[in-house]
Scaffold this active site. Structure first.
Site, PDB file in Angstrom:
ATOM      1  N   GLU A 293     -18.786  12.244  14.079  1.00 11.01           N
ATOM      2  CA  GLU A 293     -18.916  12.217  12.196  1.00 11.01           C
ATOM      3  C   GLU A 293     -19.658  10.815  11.638  1.00 11.01           C
ATOM      4  O   GLU A 293     -18.790   9.926  12.751  1.00 11.01           O
ATOM      5  CB  GLU A 293     -17.342  12.533  11.274  1.00 11.01           C
ATOM      6  N   CYS A 327     -18.699   6.817   3.911  1.00 12.87           N
ATOM      7  CA  CYS A 327     -19.935   7.674   3.974  1.00 12.87           C
ATOM      8  C   CYS A 327     -20.228   8.545   2.783  1.00 12.87           C
ATOM      9  O   CYS A 327     -21.360   9.141   3.109  1.00 12.87           O
ATOM     10  CB  CYS A 327     -19.143   8.105   5.366  1.00 12.87           C
TER      11      CYS A 327
HETATM   12  P1  NAD Z   1     -20.844   2.018  14.238  1.00 12.86           P
HETATM   13  O1  NAD Z   1     -21.032   3.079  14.864  1.00 12.86           O
HETATM   14  O2  NAD Z   1     -21.467   0.921  14.249  1.00 12.86           O
HETATM   15  O3  NAD Z   1     -19.657   1.887  14.799  1.00 12.86           O
HETATM   16  C1  NAD Z   1     -17.869   2.835  14.731  1.00 12.86           C
HETATM   17  C2  NAD Z   1     -17.319   2.472  16.473  1.00 12.86           C
HETATM   18  O4  NAD Z   1     -18.173   3.289  17.633  1.00 12.86           O
HETATM   19  C3  NAD Z   1     -16.495   1.529  16.534  1.00 12.86           C
HETATM   20  O5  NAD Z   1     -14.971   1.658  16.918  1.00 12.86           O
HETATM   21  C4  NAD Z   1     -17.755   0.256  17.056  1.00 12.86           C
HETATM   22  O6  NAD Z   1     -16.693  -0.842  18.211  1.00 12.86           O
HETATM   23  C5  NAD Z   1     -18.277   1.941  18.615  1.00 12.86           C
HETATM   24  N1  NAD Z   1     -19.169   1.512  19.140  1.00 12.86           N
HETATM   25  C6  NAD Z   1     -19.844   1.059  18.653  1.00 12.86           C
HETATM   26  N2  NAD Z   1     -21.333   0.644  19.868  1.00 12.86           N
HETATM   27  C7  NAD Z   1     -20.880   2.304  20.861  1.00 12.86           C
HETATM   28  C8  NAD Z   1     -20.850   2.631  21.998  1.00 12.86           C
HETATM   29  N3  NAD Z   1     -21.726   2.365  22.622  1.00 12.86           N
HETATM   30  N4  NAD Z   1     -20.323   3.389  22.870  1.00 12.86           N
HETATM   31  C9  NAD Z   1     -19.099   3.805  22.094  1.00 12.86           C
HETATM   32  N5  NAD Z   1     -18.307   3.178  20.885  1.00 12.86           N
HETATM   33  C10 NAD Z   1     -19.087   2.157  20.190  1.00 12.86           C
HETATM   34  O7  NAD Z   1     -20.481   2.454  12.796  1.00 12.86           O
HETATM   35  P2  NAD Z   1     -19.559   1.317  11.653  1.00 12.86           P
HETATM   36  O8  NAD Z   1     -20.012   0.101  10.869  1.00 12.86           O
HETATM   37  O9  NAD Z   1     -17.883   1.203  12.763  1.00 12.86           O
HETATM   38  O10 NAD Z   1     -18.860   2.052  10.539  1.00 12.86           O
HETATM   39  C11 NAD Z   1     -19.694   2.576  10.258  1.00 12.86           C
HETATM   40  C12 NAD Z   1     -20.952   3.976   9.555  1.00 12.86           C
HETATM   41  O11 NAD Z   1     -19.899   4.901  10.185  1.00 12.86           O
HETATM   42  C13 NAD Z   1     -21.294   4.832   8.266  1.00 12.86           C
HETATM   43  O12 NAD Z   1     -22.428   5.006   9.354  1.00 12.86           O
HETATM   44  C14 NAD Z   1     -20.457   6.141   7.839  1.00 12.86           C
HETATM   45  O13 NAD Z   1     -21.586   6.288   7.735  1.00 12.86           O
HETATM   46  C15 NAD Z   1     -20.278   6.070   8.807  1.00 12.86           C
HETATM   47  N6  NAD Z   1     -19.174   7.089   8.333  1.00 12.86           N
HETATM   48  C16 NAD Z   1     -18.826   8.885   9.004  1.00 12.86           C
HETATM   49  C17 NAD Z   1     -17.261   9.045   7.811  1.00 12.86           C
HETATM   50  C18 NAD Z   1     -17.443  10.323   7.920  1.00 12.86           C
HETATM   51  O14 NAD Z   1     -16.394  10.974   7.843  1.00 12.86           O
HETATM   52  N7  NAD Z   1     -18.697  11.095   8.913  1.00 12.86           N
HETATM   53  C19 NAD Z   1     -16.280   8.314   8.009  1.00 12.86           C
HETATM   54  C20 NAD Z   1     -16.826   6.706   8.130  1.00 12.86           C
HETATM   55  C21 NAD Z   1     -17.591   6.198   8.242  1.00 12.86           C
END
Ligand code: NAD
Length: 523
Positions: A293, A327
């Site tokens: 997501e 999001c």
């Molecule tokens: P992010 O993608 O930076 O990080 C998300 C998670 O992934 C964190 O736990 C991070 O440590 C981990 N991560 C980072 N690099 C990784 C890798 N290479 N491999 C595996 N894991 C890794 O996102 P964020 O800043 O934590 O959250 C904000 C984003 O999330 C926004 O884009 C927002 O729109 C989205 N979001 C989407 C939903 C939805 O339901 N669609 C809900 C909430 C947030």
């Protein structure tokens, strides 16, 4: 610890929000904030194979409202520890998958009760570590409780599927069985609700989990794991691994014993995980399932036949609630030219009245953005926006030690502009003028994302057209585009917003199981 069958539980109801206008709730919250603050600075540990353990290196989680304040010290797990967590989860799967569904659902209901009883304490951790205002923290914690209650009921139903048509002379059935060891990677922006929802959906359906929380909100992750164990889940069914997303995350995703990855976060990371998970490794027996997501660039359409006051209010809270870091947040308002000036005037007055400051002070509507990197990126986008449109209000950081940014509105933004197309994830709203409703719909759909959207209009035909043609996973009519409720608003987006898993919906648990069909020749 067992739960009655699905249909024997009382019907699901959303957890009511505490009303902070009531003196008793305000007092309870003040006490929780003081108690949680007194608990700052502890060292938290990894949980691998049922044992708490340290790593060679650590990192600190900070209060974004006051970055000089350390919330907790966390372990920076090594790649070896991450791999050990997957192996432990894989080994314990053989045991956990046999736990009766009534027991697993019972544990989840007990988790709901624990979080409910300690609601203000969880609220307080969210205020301090994620920079949520009191009401935003309360909504997050209530959503977490809802996920427990809802998924417990759905898991019980999934365990007794509808009977199949029977072939003559045969006994035919289909059962849902769990997948295996899953890696759960949540974001920081719903640090309890999304993390809990993803983790418990996997556990209640009989999978084991390696949870890697966001490095911005690991303390909430650690408190959650404590609650999971208190609820009676065996320690070996949940592994807790903190550390760098890139380093630990890659190891977890690529490991051949990882059966599925449940991810919520940015488009960039989600696509990378999808790609990495697609490559089979030596010893791997399955195609990994990825539930991802991802981001949004959500639009609210304000039609010429709308209540402009209500629309300005809906856009305001959707764009600036939790500093625009949802999001589902509205980051594009697409407004019919007949009401454009009136809308902007009303929105400007409302946005300028918003208060920004430390999230622990309930007088502030907006708290900080999550970290220094996010603040810089948002301020850079604001500078880009100033050259792409007309600054209506805000436009810079707000005063104070925390990562504060003024609610910012930029008007006259063209569909080609970066601030129209790219997810900013902060309190920045682009406003675009549309010729008419059809043009507004075309602009709203002009995005690689498709998460949430809303339309303000009194015209039933236009609303019907939006139902058919506004291509988003969560569409709202004459209301804000944030605040999806478990049960009533199954949540998930189209296109680059993700796999549309519909969290909090009747089908969500299906991503954590596989169906086994059995036909027995009678006699
Ligand atoms: P992010 O993608 O930076 O990080 C998300 C998670 O992934 C964190 O736990 C991070 O440590 C981990 N991560 C980072 N690099 C990784 C890798 N290479 N491999 C595996 N894991 C890794 O996102 P964020 O800043 O934590 O959250 C904000 C984003 O999330 C926004 O884009 C927002 O729109 C989205 N979001 C989407 C939903 C939805 O339901 N669609 C809900 C909430 C947030």
């Amino acid at each position: 610890m067992t739960a009655p069958k699905g249909n024997a539980l009382p019907p699901f109801k959303n957890e009511p929000y505490a009303d902070f206008r009531e003196a008793s709730n305000r007092k309870a919250m003040e006490e929780a904030l003081a108690a949680v603050r007194a608990d700052f600075g502890r060292e938290r540990q990894l949980l691998i194979d049922g044992r708490y353990q340290r790593a060679a290196a650590t990192f600190q989680s900070l209060n974004p409202s006051k970055p000089s304040e350390v919330i907790a010290t966390h372990q920076k797990a090594s790649a070896e520890q991450a791999a050990a967590a997957v192996e432990a989860a894989d080994a314990y799967f053989a045991v956990w998958k046999k736990a009766p569904i009534a027991d697993r659902a019972g544990m989840l209901l007990r988790l709901a009760a624990i979080v409910r009883n300690r609601k203000f304490e969880f609220d307080a951790w969210l205020v301090f570590e994620a920079g949520k205002s009191w009401p935003e923290a309360e909504a997050d914690v209530c959503e977490a409780i809802d996920f427990c209650e809802y998924y417990a009921r759905r898991a019980l139903l999934l365990a007794s599927p509808d009977p199949l048509p029977q072939l003559p002379g045969e006994k035919d059935e289909m059962r849902y069985i769990p997948l295996g060891a899953g890696v759960v990677i949540p974001p920081w922006n719903f640090p309890l609700a999304i993390m809990l929802g993803m983790t418990t959906a996997a556990l209640v359906t009989g999978n084991t989990v390696v949870l890697k929380p966001s490095s911005d909100t690991p303390t909430i992750g650690s408190k959650f794991v404590e609650a999971v164990l208190e609820a009676g889940f065996p320690p070996k069914c949940i592994n807790f691994v903190t550390g760098s997303g890139a380093e630990v995350g890659d190891t977890l995703v690529a490991h051949p014993k990882t059966r599925f990855v449940s991810f919520t976060g940015s488009k960039e990371v989600g696509l990378r995980i999808n790609e990495l998970a697609a490559q089979p490794r030596p010893g791997q027996l399955w195609i990994k399932r990825v539930v991802a997501e991802m981001g949004g660039k959500d639009a609210i359409i304000v039609d010429s036949e709308a209540d402009v006051d209500a629309a300005a209010q809906g856009v305001l809270v959707s764009a600036f609630g939790y500093q625009g870091q949802k999001c589902s947040a509205c980051s594009r308002a697409i407004v019919d030219e007949k009401v454009y000036d009136e809308f902007l005037e009303k929105l400007k007055a409302k946005a300028e009245a918003l208060t920004v400051g430390p999230a622990s002070d309930p007088a502030n509507y907006m708290g900080p953005v999550i970290n220094q990197r996010a603040r810089q990126s948002i301020l850079d986008y604001i500078e880009v926006g100033k050259s792409e449109g007309r600054l209506i209000c805000g436009g810079s950081e707000a005063s104070g030690e925390g990562y504060f940014i003024q609610p910012t509105v930029i008007a006259d933004v063209d569909r080609g502009a970066r601030i129209f197309r790219e997810e900013i994830f902060g309190p920045v709203l682009a406003v675009t003028k549309a010729r008419d409703f059809d043009h507004a719909l075309e602009l709203a759909n002009d995005s690689e994302y498709g998460l949430t959207g809303a339309v303000y209009s009194h015209n039933a035909q236009k609303l019907e057209k939006a139902r058919d043609e506004f291509h988003v996973g969560n569409l709202y009519l004459n209301r804000k585009c944030t605040g999806a409720m478990v049960g009533s608003h199954p949540f998930g987006g189209f296109n680059m917003s993700g796999t549309d898993s519909k969290a909090g919906g009747p089908d969500y648990l299906l991503q954590f199981v596989q169906a086994k069909s059995i036909g027995e020749l009678a006699g």
